[in-house]
Design a protein around this motif. Sequence first.
Motif, mmCIF file in Angstrom:
data_model
loop_
_atom_site.group_PDB
_atom_site.id
_atom_site.type_symbol
_atom_site.label_atom_id
_atom_site.label_comp_id
_atom_site.label_asym_id
_atom_site.label_seq_id
_atom_site.Cartn_x
_atom_site.Cartn_y
_atom_site.Cartn_z
ATOM 1 N N TYR A 20 26.464 44.350 33.442
ATOM 2 C CA TYR A 20 26.960 44.102 34.785
ATOM 3 C C TYR A 20 27.196 42.620 35.016
ATOM 4 O O TYR A 20 28.160 42.227 35.615
ATOM 5 C CB TYR A 20 26.005 44.673 35.830
ATOM 6 N N ASN A 21 26.305 41.798 34.523
ATOM 7 C CA ASN A 21 26.507 40.367 34.650
ATOM 8 C C ASN A 21 27.746 39.931 33.873
ATOM 9 O O ASN A 21 28.366 38.946 34.220
ATOM 10 C CB ASN A 21 25.285 39.604 34.178
ATOM 11 N N GLU A 22 28.082 40.675 32.849
ATOM 12 C CA GLU A 22 29.286 40.393 32.068
ATOM 13 C C GLU A 22 30.528 40.492 32.955
ATOM 14 O O GLU A 22 31.423 39.654 32.869
ATOM 15 C CB GLU A 22 29.376 41.416 30.926
ATOM 16 N N ASN A 23 30.581 41.502 33.810
ATOM 17 C CA ASN A 23 31.718 41.642 34.728
ATOM 18 C C ASN A 23 31.743 40.503 35.733
ATOM 19 O O ASN A 23 32.805 39.960 36.040
ATOM 20 C CB ASN A 23 31.675 42.982 35.461
ATOM 21 N N TYR A 24 30.589 40.134 36.232
ATOM 22 C CA TYR A 24 30.509 39.006 37.166
ATOM 23 C C TYR A 24 30.993 37.728 36.482
ATOM 24 O O TYR A 24 31.810 36.986 37.034
ATOM 25 C CB TYR A 24 29.077 38.833 37.669
ATOM 26 N N ALA A 26 32.934 37.483 33.886
ATOM 27 C CA ALA A 26 34.375 37.596 33.621
ATOM 28 C C ALA A 26 35.166 37.302 34.893
ATOM 29 O O ALA A 26 36.222 36.660 34.848
ATOM 30 C CB ALA A 26 34.710 38.985 33.087
ATOM 31 N N GLY A 27 34.658 37.747 36.025
ATOM 32 C CA GLY A 27 35.306 37.457 37.300
ATOM 33 C C GLY A 27 35.297 35.965 37.599
ATOM 34 O O GLY A 27 36.301 35.406 38.042
ATOM 35 N N GLN A 28 34.176 35.324 37.351
ATOM 36 C CA GLN A 28 34.082 33.881 37.574
ATOM 37 C C GLN A 28 35.039 33.127 36.647
ATOM 38 O O GLN A 28 35.678 32.158 37.062
ATOM 39 C CB GLN A 28 32.642 33.393 37.355
ATOM 40 N N ALA A 29 35.136 33.575 35.396
ATOM 41 C CA ALA A 29 36.053 32.944 34.445
ATOM 42 C C ALA A 29 37.502 33.097 34.907
ATOM 43 O O ALA A 29 38.303 32.158 34.789
ATOM 44 C CB ALA A 29 35.862 33.540 33.052
ATOM 45 N N GLN A 42 37.269 42.575 38.126
ATOM 46 C CA GLN A 42 35.990 42.468 37.419
ATOM 47 C C GLN A 42 34.808 42.613 38.380
ATOM 48 O O GLN A 42 33.830 43.290 38.066
ATOM 49 C CB GLN A 42 35.902 41.141 36.663
ATOM 50 N N PHE A 43 34.903 42.001 39.546
ATOM 51 C CA PHE A 43 33.829 42.123 40.527
ATOM 52 C C PHE A 43 33.673 43.567 40.981
ATOM 53 O O PHE A 43 32.555 44.067 41.139
ATOM 54 C CB PHE A 43 34.072 41.208 41.734
#
Length: 111
Positions: A20-24, A26-29, A42-43
């Motif tokens: 789940y943190n991976e999606n967060y 990826a969203g930040q990136a 992604q979020f």
Amino acid sequence: MKKTVLSLVIAISFSGCFLYNENYNAGQAALKIGDVTAAKEQFKIGCDTGNDRYSCYNFSYYAHEDKDYEQALPYAKKACDLGNYKGCAALAYMYEMGEGVQQSYSKAIPY
């Protein structure tokens, strides 16, 4: 043997957390390169599939920026329910201002 089983249980327990943190992340990136659409996607995935409170809040934030209150409200509520104080503040603001809901100070106050 007990140590191996305990390690396996811990690894399984935390494996979802990293997903789940991976999606967060990826969203930040995506935001860093200016791709808000990809970030929102992604979020949303992080919130829907992993109950990641940060992803829920961020999706709500960008939906609110787009004036998509129908999407922003439930994601702010979910973020709040998961313990994200910004989600609670966003939810209170939407009730206070009547964005996506009927204006209600009494519903805003608990958040």
